[in-house]
Design a protein around this motif. Sequence first.
Motif, PDB file in Angstrom:
ATOM      1  N   THR A 128       0.822  -1.205   0.000  1.00 14.17           N
ATOM      2  CA  THR A 128       0.000   0.000   0.000  1.00 14.17           C
ATOM      3  C   THR A 128       0.863   1.265   0.000  1.00 14.17           C
ATOM      4  OG1 THR A 128      -0.253  -0.386   2.391  1.00 14.17           O
ATOM      5  CG2 THR A 128      -2.111  -0.944   0.992  1.00 14.17           C
ATOM      6  N   LEU A 181       1.957   1.497  -3.538  1.00 15.30           N
ATOM      7  CA  LEU A 181       0.853   1.984  -4.359  1.00 15.30           C
ATOM      8  C   LEU A 181       0.707   3.498  -4.221  1.00 15.30           C
ATOM      9  CD1 LEU A 181      -1.567   1.473  -6.196  1.00 15.30           C
ATOM     10  CD2 LEU A 181      -2.931   1.007  -4.148  1.00 15.30           C
ATOM     11  N   LYS A 224      -3.263  -2.245 -10.791  1.00 13.27           N
ATOM     12  CA  LYS A 224      -3.604  -1.228  -9.806  1.00 13.27           C
ATOM     13  C   LYS A 224      -3.255   0.171 -10.308  1.00 13.27           C
ATOM     14  CE  LYS A 224      -3.619  -3.749  -5.459  1.00 13.27           C
ATOM     15  NZ  LYS A 224      -3.970  -5.012  -5.992  1.00 13.27           N
ATOM     16  N   GLU A 225      -2.519   0.266 -11.393  1.00 16.18           N
ATOM     17  CA  GLU A 225      -2.129   1.567 -11.907  1.00 16.18           C
ATOM     18  C   GLU A 225      -2.919   1.948 -13.167  1.00 16.18           C
ATOM     19  OE1 GLU A 225       2.014   2.878 -11.670  1.00 16.18           O
ATOM     20  OE2 GLU A 225       2.513   0.823 -11.165  1.00 16.18           O
ATOM     21  N   SER A 240      -8.557   5.476 -14.172  1.00 15.90           N
ATOM     22  CA  SER A 240      -9.911   5.342 -13.666  1.00 15.90           C
ATOM     23  C   SER A 240     -10.759   6.498 -14.190  1.00 15.90           C
ATOM     24  CB  SER A 240      -9.887   5.355 -12.138  1.00 15.90           C
ATOM     25  OG  SER A 240     -11.189   5.463 -11.620  1.00 15.90           O
ATOM     26  N   THR A 277     -10.143   7.864  -6.990  1.00 14.32           N
ATOM     27  CA  THR A 277      -9.343   6.808  -7.619  1.00 14.32           C
ATOM     28  C   THR A 277      -8.333   6.235  -6.632  1.00 14.32           C
ATOM     29  OG1 THR A 277      -9.551   7.789  -9.819  1.00 14.32           O
ATOM     30  CG2 THR A 277      -7.712   6.268  -9.465  1.00 14.32           C
ATOM     31  N   ALA A 321      -8.456   2.421  -4.959  1.00 14.61           N
ATOM     32  CA  ALA A 321      -7.305   1.538  -5.166  1.00 14.61           C
ATOM     33  C   ALA A 321      -6.655   1.169  -3.844  1.00 14.61           C
ATOM     34  CB  ALA A 321      -6.286   2.216  -6.087  1.00 14.61           C
ATOM     35  N   ALA A 379      -6.422  -2.501  -2.022  1.00 12.28           N
ATOM     36  CA  ALA A 379      -5.094  -3.054  -1.734  1.00 12.28           C
ATOM     37  C   ALA A 379      -4.931  -3.372  -0.255  1.00 12.28           C
ATOM     38  CB  ALA A 379      -4.014  -2.072  -2.187  1.00 12.28           C
TER      39      ALA A 379
END
Length: 232
Positions: free
Chosen positions: A20, A23, A92-93, A96, A103, A107, A111
């Motif tokens: 996370t 991310l 995950k990238e 959106s 967004t 995400a 995650a």
Amino acid sequence: MTSFIKALMFVVVAEMGDKTQLLAMAMAGKYKIKQVLLGVFVATVVNHGIAVAAGKYLGSLIPMGTIRIVAAASFILFGLWTLRGDKIDDDKEKKSKFGPVITVAIAFFMAEMGDKTQLMTIAIAAQSAQPVLVLLGTTTGMMIADGIGIIGGAWMCKHIPDKYIKWGAGIIFIFFGTLTFYEAVPTKFLNPVYIIIYFIVIILGIYIAGVKFSYESQLCNLTDKNKQTNEA
């Protein structure tokens, strides 16, 4: 140690190098830092609110002695999980249709589901009589850790090798898990035979998680990628 400080400290340690945090750093390459942090905050409050509620529910059903042993085992597993490392999936990238904050929040929430920081929040809440302070502590810890990753990632990569960050965090968890085991298990198990077996298992686990099947850290790779994106 108050519930707030304990929750904050453990989450900051757990989040270093976690998927996370990675991310959040990846998102910082696409959106403004304040938008990323706001999205992280919204997702954390919701996600960890659920975790705290689950922890308090379990705490009301399970004897405290059992909870402490389970929490000790959890800390050990969190330590091994940290040594193994995390990686973020490419999907995950993806872009959106929502705005930046939503967004990031979506995400990050997805995650964090089943992630070690959420599971650790459940374990801490199950032992605490102050669920609000646990939620405040874990939320603050997430913001600090992700803020460090986003803003201070370049400095960390320059001065502190990834593996030191990962191993330092993992060993801290294993240490506290061992200490909690020592305080929680019945006295009959505190004899040389069981202690030797315990440390053999721990050392084997460290080798498997931290050496044999360890992920290569993505922290510095993401920091470099974000730097190139921001300069473009």
